[in-house]
Structures are given as C-alpha cells and as structure tokens.
Design a protein around this motif. Sequence first.
Motif, mmCIF file in Angstrom:
data_model
loop_
_atom_site.group_PDB
_atom_site.id
_atom_site.type_symbol
_atom_site.label_atom_id
_atom_site.label_comp_id
_atom_site.label_asym_id
_atom_site.label_seq_id
_atom_site.Cartn_x
_atom_site.Cartn_y
_atom_site.Cartn_z
ATOM 1 N N LYS A 1 15.350 8.098 0.163
ATOM 2 C CA LYS A 1 14.815 9.448 -0.045
ATOM 3 C C LYS A 1 13.584 9.557 0.849
ATOM 4 C CE LYS A 1 12.727 12.041 -3.851
ATOM 5 N NZ LYS A 1 11.302 11.653 -3.839
ATOM 6 N N HIS A 2 13.429 10.666 1.508
ATOM 7 C CA HIS A 2 12.453 10.704 2.583
ATOM 8 C C HIS A 2 11.790 12.061 2.699
ATOM 9 C CE1 HIS A 2 12.368 7.686 6.078
ATOM 10 N NE2 HIS A 2 11.161 8.102 5.833
ATOM 11 N N TYR A 3 10.549 12.062 3.124
ATOM 12 C CA TYR A 3 9.833 13.287 3.518
ATOM 13 C C TYR A 3 9.786 14.333 2.411
ATOM 14 C CZ TYR A 3 11.508 11.210 7.907
ATOM 15 O OH TYR A 3 11.835 10.354 8.914
ATOM 16 N N ALA B 1 0.829 -1.216 0.000
ATOM 17 C CA ALA B 1 0.000 0.000 0.000
ATOM 18 C C ALA B 1 0.857 1.257 0.000
ATOM 19 C CB ALA B 1 -0.934 -0.004 1.213
ATOM 20 N N LYS B 2 2.001 1.217 0.720
ATOM 21 C CA LYS B 2 2.871 2.388 0.809
ATOM 22 C C LYS B 2 3.866 2.481 -0.342
ATOM 23 C CE LYS B 2 5.152 3.524 4.510
ATOM 24 N NZ LYS B 2 5.000 4.901 4.997
ATOM 25 N N GLY B 3 4.115 1.336 -1.023
ATOM 26 C CA GLY B 3 5.220 1.306 -1.974
ATOM 27 C C GLY B 3 6.544 1.371 -1.222
ATOM 28 N N ARG B 4 6.573 0.692 -0.049
ATOM 29 C CA ARG B 4 7.753 0.762 0.822
ATOM 30 C C ARG B 4 8.713 -0.375 0.499
ATOM 31 N NH1 ARG B 4 8.215 2.814 6.451
ATOM 32 N NH2 ARG B 4 9.534 1.514 7.745
ATOM 33 N N PRO B 5 10.029 -0.101 0.422
ATOM 34 C CA PRO B 5 10.992 -1.182 0.184
ATOM 35 C C PRO B 5 10.880 -2.238 1.284
ATOM 36 C CG PRO B 5 12.056 0.976 0.050
ATOM 37 C CD PRO B 5 10.679 1.205 0.589
ATOM 38 N N PRO C 1 3.949 1.687 10.210
ATOM 39 C CA PRO C 1 4.806 2.786 9.770
ATOM 40 C C PRO C 1 3.927 4.011 9.528
ATOM 41 C CG PRO C 1 4.260 1.440 7.883
ATOM 42 C CD PRO C 1 3.517 0.852 9.079
ATOM 43 N N SER C 2 4.526 5.123 9.165
ATOM 44 C CA SER C 2 3.721 6.304 8.855
ATOM 45 C C SER C 2 2.805 5.998 7.660
ATOM 46 C CB SER C 2 4.640 7.480 8.553
ATOM 47 O OG SER C 2 5.619 7.114 7.605
ATOM 48 N N ALA C 3 1.600 6.587 7.673
ATOM 49 C CA ALA C 3 0.554 6.202 6.704
ATOM 50 C C ALA C 3 0.603 7.022 5.412
ATOM 51 C CB ALA C 3 -0.822 6.325 7.366
ATOM 52 N N ASN C 4 1.805 7.328 4.938
ATOM 53 C CA ASN C 4 1.986 8.049 3.677
ATOM 54 C C ASN C 4 2.520 7.101 2.603
ATOM 55 O OD1 ASN C 4 4.318 8.278 5.665
ATOM 56 N ND2 ASN C 4 5.361 8.571 3.712
ATOM 57 N N ARG C 5 2.414 7.517 1.324
ATOM 58 C CA ARG C 5 3.134 6.793 0.277
ATOM 59 C C ARG C 5 4.626 6.983 0.541
ATOM 60 N NH1 ARG C 5 -0.467 5.866 -4.155
ATOM 61 N NH2 ARG C 5 1.277 4.964 -5.273
ATOM 62 N N VAL D 1 6.091 14.966 14.290
ATOM 63 C CA VAL D 1 7.149 14.181 13.640
ATOM 64 C C VAL D 1 7.165 12.792 14.269
ATOM 65 C CG1 VAL D 1 8.613 16.112 12.942
ATOM 66 C CG2 VAL D 1 8.966 15.041 15.186
ATOM 67 N N GLU D 2 7.768 11.824 13.557
ATOM 68 C CA GLU D 2 7.774 10.440 14.016
ATOM 69 C C GLU D 2 8.567 10.300 15.315
ATOM 70 O OE1 GLU D 2 8.912 11.588 11.257
ATOM 71 O OE2 GLU D 2 7.874 10.683 9.549
ATOM 72 N N SER D 3 8.382 9.128 15.953
ATOM 73 C CA SER D 3 9.000 8.871 17.254
ATOM 74 C C SER D 3 10.532 8.891 17.185
ATOM 75 C CB SER D 3 8.554 7.494 17.746
ATOM 76 O OG SER D 3 8.893 6.499 16.793
ATOM 77 N N PRO E 1 6.170 13.404 2.483
ATOM 78 C CA PRO E 1 5.987 13.801 3.888
ATOM 79 C C PRO E 1 4.950 12.945 4.633
ATOM 80 C CG PRO E 1 6.064 15.735 2.471
ATOM 81 C CD PRO E 1 6.016 14.542 1.559
ATOM 82 N N SER E 2 5.214 12.698 5.910
ATOM 83 C CA SER E 2 4.324 11.879 6.741
ATOM 84 C C SER E 2 3.004 12.610 6.989
ATOM 85 C CB SER E 2 4.999 11.570 8.079
ATOM 86 O OG SER E 2 6.181 10.848 7.855
ATOM 87 N N PRO E 3 1.902 11.859 7.216
ATOM 88 C CA PRO E 3 0.589 12.477 7.410
ATOM 89 C C PRO E 3 0.339 12.849 8.869
ATOM 90 C CG PRO E 3 0.378 10.091 7.240
ATOM 91 C CD PRO E 3 1.853 10.386 7.178
#
Length: 343
Positions: free
Chosen positions: A235-237, A55-59, A142-146, A179-181, A150-152
């Motif tokens: 690559k992030h955020y 769903a996220k396209g996360r590695p 994990p954070s609920a973004n693609r 921001v995340e934990s 940026p995180s939601p």
Amino acid sequence: MDFYTTRLLTDAPEDITVAATLLREGELVAIPTETVYGLAADALNGPAVARIFQAKGRPMDNPLIVHVADWDEVAPLTAEIPENARKLAQAYWPGPLTMILKKSARIPDEVSAGLSTVAVRMPSHPVARAIIKASGCPLAAPSANRSGIPSPTTAAHVLADMDGRIAAVVDGGECRVGVESTVVDVSQPVPRLLRPGGITPEMLEEVVGLIEIDPAVTHALDEGAVAASPGMKYKHYAPKATILLIKGTSEGYVAYVNAHRGDGVGALCFEEQAAGLQVPAVPYGRQDDPASQAHGVFDALRRLDELGIQTAYAACPAEDGMGLAVYNRLLRAAAFQVVTLNE
Ligand code: AMP
Ligand code: MG
C-alpha cells in the motif's frame, strides 16, 4: 527505538558539515533531493541502514536506493556495469534516474533486502550532492515519510512524519520534480521500467532502444505474485482519505464530482477545474502540464487530510510521458479504485 530531538538544519556550509558528521557517525539525516526528501544513512553501515527501516516502519524486504555523487563511486558498489547503464548515466545523471545493477559484496544485506542487485542513483540537487561528498560515503535513502503514506516534498512534511525519530532534517526548500526517481533494471539485456518518474519511458528509449514496462507500473499485483520491485507490492502514497480516480473528460469529471457532493467529500483536481466544483477542491497541478502535477501531487494528498476530507475524487492525469509517473502514484493512493465515466 531511540528518541531524538530532531535538529532542523539549513543548507549553509556549516550545517552541511553537521549533517555529514552525523551520517558518518551512523545517524539518520533527511536530505533534500530534486525528486522528494530522502531519509539517508551511510549505505555501507548495516546497523545504520537498519535504523531507516525502524524510523519509517518500512518492511525489511523492500530494498533501498544508494545515492552517489560521482561516477567513480559506482564500480565498487556493483559487480558489473553494462553498456546500457553507461549510456543512461551519460544521458541522465546526475538526475531523477535509478538503475538496478548486479551488486558487489560491499553492499550490506539491509540495503538490498537480500536481492543480488542494488539500486543506484546520482542526484542532481546541489545540497544532496554536497552532503554525499562531505560525508565521504554513499547514502542509502528511501523517501523520508512514514511507510505507506505520501512522500515528503518539503522539510515540514518530513518533520510531520519523522520529528523525534531521526537526528536531523536539512531544509533545502521544495523538491523540484516532486515524485520519486524513475527505476529501471539494466541488469538484464532488455532494460525494464519498474517505476515511472521524472525520466520518461520515451527518454529511456531514445538512449537504449525498446524497453519493457513492468505490468506492476499500471496494474495491481495478483495475490501471491513476486514483485520485480518489492516496493510495488505495498500500500503506497495513501492519505487517510479514500481516493477514487476518475477517468473521463474534464467536464465529465466536474459534473460527476458535483453530482456526488456531500459531507466529507472533496476533489483532488486540476487548477482549471477548481472554480466549477461545488465541494472543497485541492488542485494538484495544471491540466496540460504533467510536470506541474508531479510537483504538486504529494503535497495535495497531504492537504486532503488537513482539510478533513474523507472521500476525494481525483482527476486522472495523462498515462504517458511525465503523466505516467503521476498516474502510477495516484493509482496506488487510490488502492486501484478507478471509475471510468460513461460519456
Ligand atoms: P523509495 O526510495 O522509498 O522510493 O523506494 C525505493 C524503490 O526502489 C522501491 O520501490 C524499491 O522496491 C525499489 N528498489 C530498490 N532496490 C531495488 C532492487 N535491487 N531491485 C528492484 N527494485 C529495487
Ligand atoms: Mg518511498
């Protein structure tokens, strides 16, 4: 990938029951936490967890954090609980602190991405806690973004990224921290900060003495280097806009941005700077208030794209305390492109 009519749930008790039932059935539900919105699945259900990555396209080699509601849930997930972990939990759980511990055999490989450790956190958000308790399972989230963007920090951000890809979103309003934990590895004798967040390095050191700070917190990884926290190599955020992080005084920042005004140029600034800027300005917090910057930074990054800004000059936050968490996110959003003003 399956297509869903994503349900928007409230934080009312009957909707929390719906969310918990979906999670028990192996579905994905985005939930509010005090840090950012998390994309949750039953952490002990490998195929459900695998759907988070889709769903996220996360590695697949980027492991997930497991969320619990009570201390008793930690022992079955881990091989051992060192004294430092007990002390930090006593001081900062429930709260925005994730601890890396040696994992037990119950943790599916999908959660830990094949590592021998597992990341565990006990959130303080009442809705997150109610959903964990009602589902009766620890939740990998994990954070609920693609992946990569940026995180939601609102349910609207989640829907913008995940509508049709997940079963439901629970709307719990804006995330308080933003921001995340903080991620700290306590599986080794000297705790090591892997990601800065709402619990500052100073707060960790008050409880466990000197800690190490992983170089990847403030520096790009060298080509081919192994990341202590796999998430740090990606690559992030990053919004669509190109971000440049500007280090200098507040006056120097305003002068620099105004000197570079032009089509598609914007500013990711502090509230106090907006009036002096001659380009579209998106404030992300107050100058001397890093907590307000953490709260606003991800929403502001998304707003740059809504305004069609192509190049944004970002005012640099402080690099200590809560500021370090904001600095870490903006460095990555800027792909480590930093301009140091010669003032
Ligand atoms: P997210 O939940 O999207 O904020 O990502 C979780 C973060 O925790 C990522 O940066 C992961 O690389 C990191 N993480 C999760 N599990 C581990 C682990 N076992 N060891 C090191 N880092 C981890
Ligand atoms: Mg994330």
